[in-house]
Design a protein around this motif. Structure first.
Motif, short mmCIF file in Angstrom:
data_model
loop_
_atom_site.label_atom_id
_atom_site.label_comp_id
_atom_site.label_asym_id
_atom_site.label_seq_id
_atom_site.Cartn_x
_atom_site.Cartn_y
_atom_site.Cartn_z
N VAL A 263 -17.93 -23.19 63.51
CA VAL A 263 -16.73 -22.44 63.14
C VAL A 263 -15.88 -23.18 62.11
O VAL A 263 -15.41 -22.59 61.14
CB VAL A 263 -15.89 -22.12 64.39
CG1 VAL A 263 -14.60 -21.39 63.99
CG2 VAL A 263 -16.68 -21.27 65.37
N PHE A 264 -15.68 -24.46 62.33
CA PHE A 264 -14.75 -25.22 61.50
C PHE A 264 -15.42 -26.23 60.57
O PHE A 264 -14.78 -26.74 59.65
CB PHE A 264 -13.76 -25.99 62.37
CG PHE A 264 -12.93 -25.13 63.27
CD1 PHE A 264 -11.84 -24.43 62.77
CD2 PHE A 264 -13.23 -25.01 64.62
CE1 PHE A 264 -11.07 -23.63 63.60
CE2 PHE A 264 -12.47 -24.21 65.45
CZ PHE A 264 -11.38 -23.52 64.94
N GLY A 265 -16.70 -26.53 60.81
CA GLY A 265 -17.35 -27.61 60.09
C GLY A 265 -17.64 -27.33 58.63
O GLY A 265 -17.87 -26.20 58.22
N GLY A 266 -17.60 -28.38 57.85
CA GLY A 266 -17.94 -28.30 56.43
C GLY A 266 -18.34 -29.67 55.94
O GLY A 266 -18.35 -30.64 56.70
N LYS A 267 -18.69 -29.76 54.67
CA LYS A 267 -19.07 -31.04 54.07
C LYS A 267 -18.36 -31.21 52.74
O LYS A 267 -18.23 -30.26 51.97
CB LYS A 267 -20.59 -31.12 53.84
CG LYS A 267 -21.43 -31.23 55.10
CD LYS A 267 -22.91 -31.34 54.76
CE LYS A 267 -23.76 -31.45 56.00
NZ LYS A 267 -23.57 -32.73 56.70
N THR A 268 -17.90 -32.42 52.49
CA THR A 268 -17.37 -32.76 51.17
C THR A 268 -18.43 -33.58 50.44
O THR A 268 -19.21 -34.30 51.08
CB THR A 268 -16.08 -33.59 51.27
OG1 THR A 268 -16.32 -34.79 52.03
CG2 THR A 268 -14.98 -32.78 51.94
N CYS A 269 -18.46 -33.45 49.15
CA CYS A 269 -19.43 -34.18 48.33
C CYS A 269 -18.69 -34.98 47.27
O CYS A 269 -17.97 -34.40 46.44
CB CYS A 269 -20.42 -33.21 47.68
SG CYS A 269 -21.60 -34.03 46.58
N SER B 209 -5.73 -21.43 47.15
CA SER B 209 -6.72 -21.64 46.08
C SER B 209 -6.27 -22.72 45.11
O SER B 209 -7.07 -23.57 44.68
CB SER B 209 -6.97 -20.32 45.34
OG SER B 209 -7.55 -19.37 46.18
N GLU B 210 -4.99 -22.71 44.77
CA GLU B 210 -4.45 -23.75 43.88
C GLU B 210 -4.54 -25.12 44.54
O GLU B 210 -4.87 -26.12 43.88
CB GLU B 210 -3.00 -23.43 43.51
CG GLU B 210 -2.84 -22.22 42.61
CD GLU B 210 -1.38 -21.98 42.23
OE1 GLU B 210 -0.53 -22.80 42.61
OE2 GLU B 210 -1.10 -20.98 41.56
N SER B 211 -4.26 -25.18 45.84
CA SER B 211 -4.34 -26.45 46.57
C SER B 211 -5.77 -26.98 46.59
O SER B 211 -6.01 -28.17 46.39
CB SER B 211 -3.82 -26.27 47.99
OG SER B 211 -2.45 -25.93 48.00
N LEU B 212 -6.73 -26.09 46.83
CA LEU B 212 -8.13 -26.51 46.87
C LEU B 212 -8.63 -26.93 45.48
O LEU B 212 -9.39 -27.88 45.36
CB LEU B 212 -9.00 -25.38 47.42
CG LEU B 212 -8.80 -25.04 48.90
CD1 LEU B 212 -9.57 -23.80 49.28
CD2 LEU B 212 -9.21 -26.23 49.78
N LYS C 279 -6.83 -28.25 43.17
CA LYS C 279 -6.26 -29.58 42.91
C LYS C 279 -6.99 -30.65 43.69
O LYS C 279 -7.14 -31.79 43.23
CB LYS C 279 -4.77 -29.59 43.25
CG LYS C 279 -4.07 -30.89 42.88
CD LYS C 279 -2.58 -30.84 43.14
CE LYS C 279 -1.92 -32.15 42.75
NZ LYS C 279 -0.45 -32.11 42.98
N TYR C 280 -7.45 -30.28 44.90
CA TYR C 280 -8.16 -31.24 45.76
C TYR C 280 -9.46 -31.72 45.12
O TYR C 280 -9.85 -32.88 45.27
CB TYR C 280 -8.45 -30.58 47.11
CG TYR C 280 -9.20 -31.45 48.08
CD1 TYR C 280 -8.53 -32.37 48.89
CD2 TYR C 280 -10.58 -31.34 48.22
CE1 TYR C 280 -9.20 -33.15 49.81
CE2 TYR C 280 -11.28 -32.12 49.13
CZ TYR C 280 -10.58 -33.03 49.92
OH TYR C 280 -11.25 -33.82 50.81
N ILE C 281 -10.14 -30.84 44.39
CA ILE C 281 -11.45 -31.19 43.85
C ILE C 281 -11.39 -31.63 42.39
O ILE C 281 -12.43 -31.89 41.78
CB ILE C 281 -12.43 -30.01 43.97
CG1 ILE C 281 -11.94 -28.79 43.17
CG2 ILE C 281 -12.66 -29.65 45.44
CD1 ILE C 281 -12.90 -27.64 43.17
N THR C 282 -10.20 -31.70 41.81
CA THR C 282 -10.09 -32.14 40.42
C THR C 282 -9.50 -33.54 40.34
O THR C 282 -8.92 -34.04 41.30
CB THR C 282 -9.20 -31.18 39.61
OG1 THR C 282 -7.91 -31.06 40.26
CG2 THR C 282 -9.84 -29.82 39.51
N LEU D 7 -9.23 -30.25 56.25
CA LEU D 7 -8.92 -30.94 55.00
C LEU D 7 -7.40 -31.02 54.83
O LEU D 7 -6.68 -30.07 55.18
CB LEU D 7 -9.52 -30.21 53.80
CG LEU D 7 -11.04 -30.16 53.68
CD1 LEU D 7 -11.43 -29.26 52.51
CD2 LEU D 7 -11.61 -31.56 53.47
N SER D 8 -6.94 -32.12 54.27
CA SER D 8 -5.52 -32.25 53.93
C SER D 8 -5.37 -31.97 52.44
O SER D 8 -5.90 -32.71 51.61
CB SER D 8 -5.02 -33.67 54.25
OG SER D 8 -5.08 -33.93 55.64
#
Length: 214
Positions: free
Chosen positions: A167-173, A206-209, A211-214, A195-196
């Protein structure tokens, strides 16, 4: 609900084994200053959790858990094969999983406007093994991480042991790209349940995400 649709046997089992015991466990209010018309469930169909002092952080997270149907009903279906503790009058079941299921069941079925989570607070121990102090404000993310850790541990011996991951799991790369001309890319994957992300000066998730990956 889908499994019971069109099946009298399943509907009868659900009522007999689940709904009737739950209804019997809900005691009527016998004190003064109780007005059903003003203290009944919201017309929008929702019930809340009573704030026992400074547990708004806890109530907010539990209600968010409840509002995810997949997690709510999957957790309610968990059977950890453990008998309730504290079966004598005045005692409390110290199993946090049982208490979280109890909260979900009441939020789903109660006719009251709110539910008292005092038993959950007793079962949710701090790092020193003491019940939650309802007079001390805590950080919501710290509670979230600790709750995930406790729930994951309690589910390990059940068929639903991968519920949180599903339900909540994901992966960051994380990528390391060679700028020396070879073009080599090294990737490092890490699991996460939350994620914070930054919110200051940003209008949408969407803007927060982004910014998180840039």
């Amino acid at each position: 609900a889908t499994l019971c649709k069109g099946s009298i046997a399943c509907q009868s089992y659900l009522v007999r084994e689940c709904l009737e015991p739950l209804c019997k466990s809900i005691k009527p209010h016998i004190g003064w200053s109780y007005i059903p018309a003003s203290e009944s469930r919201s017309k929008l169909g929702f019930a809340g959790l009573e704030n026992l002092g400074c547990i708004c952080y806890m109530n907010a997270m539990i209600q968010q858990f409840f509002m995810i149907p997949t997690f709510r009903y999957s957790l309610l279906a968990v059977d950890d094969k453990k008998a309730p503790t504290g079966t004598k009058p005045g005692e409390v079941d110290d199993n946090m999983l049982h208490q979280l299921q109890r909260i979900f069941a009441h939020l789903e079925l109660t006719e009251r406007q709110d539910f008292n989570p005092k038993s959950f607070c007793f079962s949710f121990k701090d790092l020193e093994g003491k019940p939650t102090n309802t007079s001390i404000q805590q950080d919501a993310q710290e509670f979230l991480n600790l709750a995930f850790d406790r729930i994951e541990t309690l589910l390990k011996a059940t068929p639903e042991k991968y519920l949180l991951q599903g339900v909540f799991g994901g992966k960051t790369c994380s990528q390391i790209i060679c700028k020396g001309g070879c073009g080599t890319v090294r990737k490092n994957y890490e699991d996460f349940y939350n994620l914070s992300v930054g919110v200051k000066g940003l209008k949408t998730l969407s803007e927060s995400l982004n910014k998180y990956i840039t």
